[in-house]
Design a protein around this motif. Structure first.
Motif, PDB file in Angstrom:
ATOM      1  N   PRO A  99       0.922  -1.233  -0.026  1.00 30.37           N
ATOM      2  CA  PRO A  99      -0.139  -0.197   0.056  1.00 30.37           C
ATOM      3  C   PRO A  99       1.061   1.226  -0.017  1.00 30.37           C
ATOM      4  N   GLU A 100       2.182   1.071   0.357  1.00 28.49           N
ATOM      5  CA  GLU A 100       2.979   2.340   0.272  1.00 28.49           C
ATOM      6  C   GLU A 100       3.250   2.809  -0.901  1.00 28.49           C
ATOM      7  N   THR A 102       0.873   1.907  -3.885  1.00 25.44           N
ATOM      8  CA  THR A 102      -0.360   2.162  -4.402  1.00 25.44           C
ATOM      9  C   THR A 102      -0.851   3.683  -3.905  1.00 25.44           C
ATOM     10  N   GLY A 103      -0.772   3.996  -2.405  1.00 31.41           N
ATOM     11  CA  GLY A 103      -1.133   4.988  -1.997  1.00 31.41           C
ATOM     12  C   GLY A 103      -0.516   6.193  -2.501  1.00 31.41           C
ATOM     13  N   ARG A 104       0.698   6.036  -3.104  1.00 34.08           N
ATOM     14  CA  ARG A 104       1.352   7.294  -3.704  1.00 34.08           C
ATOM     15  C   ARG A 104       1.144   7.149  -5.339  1.00 34.08           C
ATOM     16  N   ALA A 108      -6.044   5.748  -8.433  1.00 34.17           N
ATOM     17  CA  ALA A 108      -7.275   5.546  -7.499  1.00 34.17           C
ATOM     18  C   ALA A 108      -8.509   5.366  -8.495  1.00 34.17           C
ATOM     19  N   LYS A 126      -7.346   7.234  -1.459  1.00 34.84           N
ATOM     20  CA  LYS A 126      -6.079   6.909  -1.604  1.00 34.84           C
ATOM     21  C   LYS A 126      -5.057   7.675  -0.463  1.00 34.84           C
ATOM     22  N   THR A 127      -5.689   8.929  -0.260  1.00 30.69           N
ATOM     23  CA  THR A 127      -5.157   9.541   0.961  1.00 30.69           C
ATOM     24  C   THR A 127      -5.088   8.826   2.270  1.00 30.69           C
ATOM     25  N   GLU A 129      -5.535   5.498   2.511  1.00 31.56           N
ATOM     26  CA  GLU A 129      -4.668   4.403   2.575  1.00 31.56           C
ATOM     27  C   GLU A 129      -3.134   4.735   2.561  1.00 31.56           C
ATOM     28  N   GLN A 130      -2.580   5.645   2.029  1.00 32.29           N
ATOM     29  CA  GLN A 130      -1.312   6.211   2.357  1.00 32.29           C
ATOM     30  C   GLN A 130      -0.911   6.312   3.815  1.00 32.29           C
TER      31      GLN A 130
END
Length: 496
Positions: A99-100, A102-104, A108, A126-127, A129-130
């Motif tokens: 997730p580090e 995809t979160g960036r 989304a 997304k925000t 998730e990160q």
């Protein structure tokens, strides 16, 4: 549900990014993060739908709708709202190995299919998730989890991009001994060489690779299968092979006059050179294509072209323009041709476009533009580029037809031209050595959900199988291919 009326009580908000004119002076990530209170408020906007389209992961009209790795989004939104961050991380880790990443860098598609988006603005998935994974690392919740026992089976994973890493992580959990082969000098594939550091700082990639190594996965770099080690030798030494080498064969500009002039480069050569030089020496070794004091033209309107714009700005270019043959997107979703829950095709300024606009006063993109020819100087260096405006329509047979608009010709100064018009498929060395069947697009032929090629014990996943695509699809395929390899090796599987 976090709160039944949260989506009506609270507005969608995103963290403010670093100032564009400041961030182009360095190569650090440009996003800022919300406070815990702000994140909990955004989590409260989730409706916990009976059918959570955000996590369905379908393909609609050629694009992703919902999360391809089926993240349990309503669950961890609710846990964040309640302040249960560790539990939120545990839910997130059930479906997403990384997730580090995809979160960036994920676009989304989950937000595009968020039900709140039907009547307002989508949840800031997304925000959140990160924030969950960043907090998990800060709190020390992300720790090596090596398997309790080994099966005695050996698996080779070719390529250390998101598909390869996901496959390796899952197979290692199943107890197999996994070796990941990477031809570059650093693992990570596209995550390391391809995505600029201002979108994904490379210590974040290395942190995950180090964690996987502690779990027992072996990484072998500077080794190209098919050249340094033959495919036959690999097949003899391992019980199974997963091909995750990506779709790295760049598409050319086509039969355009002057396309062989000096100063015209594939986009990935430009990006990779800058990233490697930055990692090796903070750009002090000079082993990269510099855009400093140059007029830069980027041909291609996708993410790779956008990253070229951002990189050129940080080099200190004189000007930069990005061409796309597609028309300018509308400001709001077209409810007829682009209905929910399809990914919304709307006009936005990506990070690089914000930066160029802040510096030069306008969006650097030119839409519906066709390159007609390149003109060089007496030394064979490109000096200008000729274009014409086009309109596109669909003929009776469903083909896309591009029609030039008379009188719309334009000449652009160009010292460097970067070609970012996509990829034709995977490179053929390994495919030919193994005798693999390919589809009409030259990708390795293997059915989605099965991933088995025509050669025994050889599987394929990610862009090498499906063609150029999103990181989340690569993770999806890497995880699923690992499941099928485990089934092949053991007769059954417990992997999801």
């Amino acid at each position: 549900m976090s709160t039944p009326t949260g989506f009506m009580e609270y507005q969608r908000e995103l963290p403010s990014d670093r100032d564009p004119l400041e961030r182009i002076k360095d190569w650090n990530e440009f996003h800022r993060m919300f406070s815990e209170e702000q994140l909990r408020t955004q989590g409260a906007r989730c409706m916990d739908c009976g059918t959570p389209y955000c996590h369905t992961g379908m393909e609609l009209s050629g694009g992703a709708s919902g999360c391809p790795i089926n993240n349990l989004i309503p669950e961890w939104n609710n846990l964040v709202y309640r302040g249960l961050w560790k539990e939120a991380y545990e839910r997130l880790a059930k479906t997403n190995n990384f997730p580090e990443f995809t979160g960036r860098v994920c676009p989304a598609p989950c937000e595009g299919s968020c039900t709140v988006g039907l009547i307002g603005d989508a949840v800031t998935i997304k925000t959140i998730e990160q924030a969950i994974i960043d907090r998990a690392f800060e709190e020390g919740w992300v720790v090596p989890q090596p398997p309790k026992s080994r099966t005695g089976k050996r698996v080779a994973v070719i390529g250390s991009g998101p598909a390869g890493l996901a496959a390796a992580a899952q197979l290692n959990k199943a107890g197999h001994t996994v070796t990941v082969f990477e031809r570059a000098d650093r693992p990570g594939g596209l995550l390391t060489y391809g995505i600029p550091t201002m979108k994904l700082e490379k210590h974040i990639v290395q942190r995950r690779v180090d964690l996987m190594a502690e779990e027992g996965i072996e990484f072998v770099t500077n080794t190209e299968i098919g050249k340094d080690i033959s495919a036959k030798q690999l097949a003899e030494e391992y019980d199974s092979i997963i091909l995750c080498g990506g779709a790295t064969k760049a598409r050319g500009i086509g039969p355009v006059e002057g396309a062989n002039l000096k100063g015209i480069y594939p986009a990935m050569e430009y990006l990779n050179g800058t990233i490697k030089s930055y990692l090796d020496s903070n750009l002090e070794d000079g082993n990269y294509i510099s855009a400093k004091d140059k007029h830069v033209i980027v041909i291609g309107g996708g993410d790779t072209g956008t990253d070229c714009v951002a990189t050129a700005l940080r080099h200190g270019c004189t000007s930069v323009s990005q061409f796309g043959t597609h028309a300018k997107a509308p400001l709001t979703r077209d409810q007829i041709n682009n209905p929910w829950p399809e990914f919304p095709n709307v006009y936005t300024l990506d990070y690089a476009h914000e930066e160029a606009k802040a510096l030069y006063g306008e969006d650097p993109r030119a839409f519906s533009v066709l390159t007609k020819k390149f003109v060089g100087d007496e030394n064979g260096n490109v000096k200008e580029l000729h274009t014409v405006q086009i309109r596109r329509y669909i003929d009776d047979q469903g083909r896309k037809i591009y029609e030039e608009i008379p009188g719309s010709e334009k000449v652009w100064p160009a010292d460097i031209v970067l070609v970012a018009v996509g990829f034709e498929g995977p490179e053929s060395t390994l495919i030919d050595q193994l005798g693999l069947e390919t589809d009409r697009r030259t990708n390795v032929k293997a059915a989605y959900g099965k991933y088995k090629t025509n050669i025994d014990k050889v599987f394929a996943a990610g862009d090498m199988r499906r063609g150029q695509s999103l990181i989340v699809w690569a993770i999806n395929e890497g995880r699923e291919a690992a499941r099928e390899v485990d089934r092949y090796l053991m007769g059954s599987t417990m992997l999801p």
